[in-house]
Motif scaffolding. Structure first.
Motif, PDB file in Angstrom:
ATOM      1  N   VAL A  38       0.947  -1.097   0.006  1.00  0.00           N
ATOM      2  CA  VAL A  38       0.231  -0.180  -0.002  1.00  0.00           C
ATOM      3  C   VAL A  38       0.840   0.972   0.306  1.00  0.00           C
ATOM      4  CG1 VAL A  38      -1.883   0.991   1.300  1.00  0.00           C
ATOM      5  CG2 VAL A  38      -2.272  -1.105   1.146  1.00  0.00           C
ATOM      6  N   MET A  39       1.841   1.073   1.015  1.00  0.00           N
ATOM      7  CA  MET A  39       2.723   2.585   0.618  1.00  0.00           C
ATOM      8  C   MET A  39       3.076   2.925  -0.784  1.00  0.00           C
ATOM      9  SD  MET A  39       2.774   2.921   4.074  1.00  0.00           S
ATOM     10  CE  MET A  39       0.655   3.414   3.625  1.00  0.00           C
ATOM     11  N   GLY A  40       3.608   1.813  -1.367  1.00  0.00           N
ATOM     12  CA  GLY A  40       4.372   1.157  -2.673  1.00  0.00           C
ATOM     13  C   GLY A  40       2.488   2.329  -3.906  1.00  0.00           C
ATOM     14  N   LEU A  41       1.848   1.644  -3.593  1.00  0.00           N
ATOM     15  CA  LEU A  41       1.262   2.258  -3.884  1.00  0.00           C
ATOM     16  C   LEU A  41       0.620   3.893  -4.371  1.00  0.00           C
ATOM     17  CD1 LEU A  41      -1.341  -0.825  -4.613  1.00  0.00           C
ATOM     18  CD2 LEU A  41       0.382   0.058  -6.131  1.00  0.00           C
ATOM     19  N   ASP A  42       1.056   4.277  -2.580  1.00  0.00           N
ATOM     20  CA  ASP A  42       1.387   6.035  -2.931  1.00  0.00           C
ATOM     21  C   ASP A  42       1.664   6.224  -3.238  1.00  0.00           C
ATOM     22  OD1 ASP A  42      -0.336   7.596   0.241  1.00  0.00           O
ATOM     23  OD2 ASP A  42       1.594   7.700  -0.490  1.00  0.00           O
ATOM     24  N   GLY A 358      -4.378  -1.513 -18.506  1.00  0.00           N
ATOM     25  CA  GLY A 358      -3.921  -0.076 -17.923  1.00  0.00           C
ATOM     26  C   GLY A 358      -2.048  -0.052 -18.311  1.00  0.00           C
ATOM     27  N   LEU A 359      -1.455  -0.842 -18.397  1.00  0.00           N
ATOM     28  CA  LEU A 359      -0.032  -0.849 -19.008  1.00  0.00           C
ATOM     29  C   LEU A 359      -0.128  -0.803 -20.145  1.00  0.00           C
ATOM     30  CD1 LEU A 359       2.350  -1.295 -18.165  1.00  0.00           C
ATOM     31  CD2 LEU A 359       2.476  -3.839 -17.704  1.00  0.00           C
ATOM     32  N   ILE A 382      -3.174   1.425 -10.479  1.00  0.00           N
ATOM     33  CA  ILE A 382      -2.452   1.317  -8.939  1.00  0.00           C
ATOM     34  C   ILE A 382      -4.688   0.228  -8.209  1.00  0.00           C
ATOM     35  CG2 ILE A 382      -3.315   2.491  -7.140  1.00  0.00           C
ATOM     36  CD1 ILE A 382      -1.678   4.895  -8.726  1.00  0.00           C
ATOM     37  N   ALA A 383      -5.441   0.634  -9.642  1.00  0.00           N
ATOM     38  CA  ALA A 383      -6.739   0.425  -9.496  1.00  0.00           C
ATOM     39  C   ALA A 383      -7.192  -1.350  -9.249  1.00  0.00           C
ATOM     40  CB  ALA A 383      -7.604   0.949 -10.236  1.00  0.00           C
ATOM     41  N   ALA A 384      -6.417  -1.570 -10.320  1.00  0.00           N
ATOM     42  CA  ALA A 384      -6.145  -3.085 -10.703  1.00  0.00           C
ATOM     43  C   ALA A 384      -5.561  -3.880  -8.911  1.00  0.00           C
ATOM     44  CB  ALA A 384      -4.909  -3.473 -12.026  1.00  0.00           C
ATOM     45  N   LEU A 385      -3.951  -3.627  -8.779  1.00  0.00           N
ATOM     46  CA  LEU A 385      -3.782  -3.546  -7.549  1.00  0.00           C
ATOM     47  C   LEU A 385      -4.635  -3.592  -6.498  1.00  0.00           C
ATOM     48  CD1 LEU A 385       0.000  -2.949  -8.008  1.00  0.00           C
ATOM     49  CD2 LEU A 385      -1.471  -5.039  -8.632  1.00  0.00           C
ATOM     50  N   LEU A 386      -4.963  -3.471  -5.957  1.00  0.00           N
ATOM     51  CA  LEU A 386      -6.167  -2.419  -4.705  1.00  0.00           C
ATOM     52  C   LEU A 386      -7.229  -2.410  -5.245  1.00  0.00           C
ATOM     53  CD1 LEU A 386      -6.031   1.512  -4.473  1.00  0.00           C
ATOM     54  CD2 LEU A 386      -4.669  -0.434  -3.105  1.00  0.00           C
TER      55      LEU A 386
END
Length: 425
Positions: A38-42, A358-359, A382-386
């Motif tokens: 999550v921090m990486g996505l932030d 997205g990629l 980001i939406a995909a990973l969340l």
């Protein structure tokens, strides 16, 4: 086919953990791994120039290390700890995940770096123990990858910039995944003759050794060595895809689709086991992942470690190859770690489509010089990973009578690298 059972090492003074205590430790360690993601996505939002819940110089500068070492290597080391079934083995994922989180705090940067160095070294120790119990060539390949991860963190601690660590981080992830796929393929209907299987494994070892050798040279002569490194990645991809057991699943489904549903049943019977929706999903995603690694190799023919071309290169490998492969294995990886039932659902396909579309948008925008397209593609990623987290929870919570039995830590797909002196099929 039954899976090999892990047998405790005779004469060991350190008895294996009980399943319940092991599961609790896995859950506890998955929390910092998830927070690191999550921090990486932030940090990804910060790099895209968008509002983020947390921000700061460290979030942008350490994004790659947090996602690669703090999240992905922590998960890899957690898997090795589950295989070893020893309490001390869990020190590796704990040090990696907690060290990554410390990097993002106001504490001195060296505190997090030192803990991550310890975690990288302990992962090598875990692999070394696995190697002594069964001299499995794929463990040697994973050791090569773990050494590259250790080298990357050492260089980063010494002040080397993240772009100059690109090949080191890629080496760790690519070799780890390639070795895992070789072992997992042993439990799929064979697409190779015995002689072909030996050539397949030998090819993975040889090309992996070439990649490990080229890795440090990329830091010294990046312009000259990175194209060779990219060609080695393409060669590894071709060999890995050629012998991957997922190919047999796709081939069976392709024949069944042409012949009809009755043929599907016959094909499944002939292949030795029914092909589940989860297996079909994994097979498709594995080969999409391989395609992204080929794209990475092609982008390295004319390497640029800055600007939008570098952004395309980074995300082709780390999102296209690595995260697509992670998404492919979540339906089997989490049940193994947590020893729970897991019901595959169509949400996984939605995550996969969102991630890869997205990629495509992001890389096309990078190569065209479009910041708007890059931002849109980045938001989709980001939406995909969340969404993956939500879908995984859904699969774990929603039950059905068709759910398979919960896997145990003693029935591991990568059992040839498990800590056994005696494995039985």
């Amino acid at each position: 086919m039954s899976q090999p059972v892990a047998v405790p090492e005779q004469g060991s003074a350190d008895p294996p953990l009980k399943p319940a205590s092991q599961t609790r430790r896995v859950i506890v360690l998955l929390v910092p791994c998830g927070v690191a993601m999550v921090m990486g996505l932030d940090a990804a939002l910060v790099l895209l120039g968008l509002p983020a819940p947390l921000s700061g110089e460290r979030f942008s500068s350490a994004h790659g290390i947090i996602m690669t070492i703090g999240f992905l290597e922590a998960l890899v080391s957690l898997e090795s700890a589950v295989s070893l079934r020893r309490l001390w083995a869990y020190c590796a994922p704990a040090a990696l995940a907690v060290g990554a989180l410390l990097v993002l705090t106001p504490l001195p940067l060296q505190a997090g770096q030192l803990l991550m160095l310890v975690g990288c070294a302990l992962l090598i120790v875990n692999y070394s123990v696995l190697w002594t119990r069964k001299h499995e060539p794929m463990v040697a390949v994973q050791v090569g990858g773990a050494l590259a991860a250790l080298g990357a963190v050492l260089l980063w601690t010494g002040g080397v910039s993240i772009p100059d660590l690109f090949a080191w981080l890629v080496t760790f992830l690519v070799l780890t995944i390639a070795a895992e796929r070789v072992v997992i393929s042993r439990f799929s209907p064979s697409v190779l003759t015995p002689a072909g299987a030996r050539r397949y494994q030998r090819g993975i070892v040889v090309i992996s050794a070439l990649i490990v050798f080229a890795c440090p040279l990329t830091t010294i002569w990046s312009g000259r060595v990175l194209p060779v490194f990219g060609l080695a990645l393409i060669a590894l991809t071709v060999v890995a895809a050629w012998g991957d057991g997922a190919r047999s699943d796709l081939r069976v489904r392709a024949r069944a689709t042409v012949a009809g549903s009755d043929a599907a049943s016959d094909a499944d019977t002939a292949s030795g086991s029914a092909i589940t929706p989860s297996q079909r999903f994994t097979g498709v995603m594995v080969f999409i992942s391989y395609m992204w690694l080929i794209v990475t190799g092609l982008l390295l023919v004319h390497p640029t470690l800055s600007g939008l071309h570098y952004d395309a290169l980074l995300h082709a490998v780390f999102l296209g190859f690595v995260m697509t492969m992670v998404v492919a294995h979540v339906p089997t990886y989490l049940p193994f770690l947590l020893e729970i039932r897991f019901r595959f659902n169509p949400g996984f396909w939605g995550v996969a489509v969102l991630l890869n579309l997205g990629l495509v948008v992001r890389i096309a925008a990078d190569l065209a010089g479009s910041e708007t397209g890059r931002t849109l593609g980045g938001l989709a990623n980001i939406a995909a990973l969340l969404s993956l987290v939500a879908v995984a929870v859904w699969a774990a919570v929603v039950k059905g009578p068709e759910d398979p039995p919960a896997p145990t830590a003693d029935t591991r797909a990568i059992s040839d690298t498990s800590p056994t002196k005696d494995s039985r099929a």
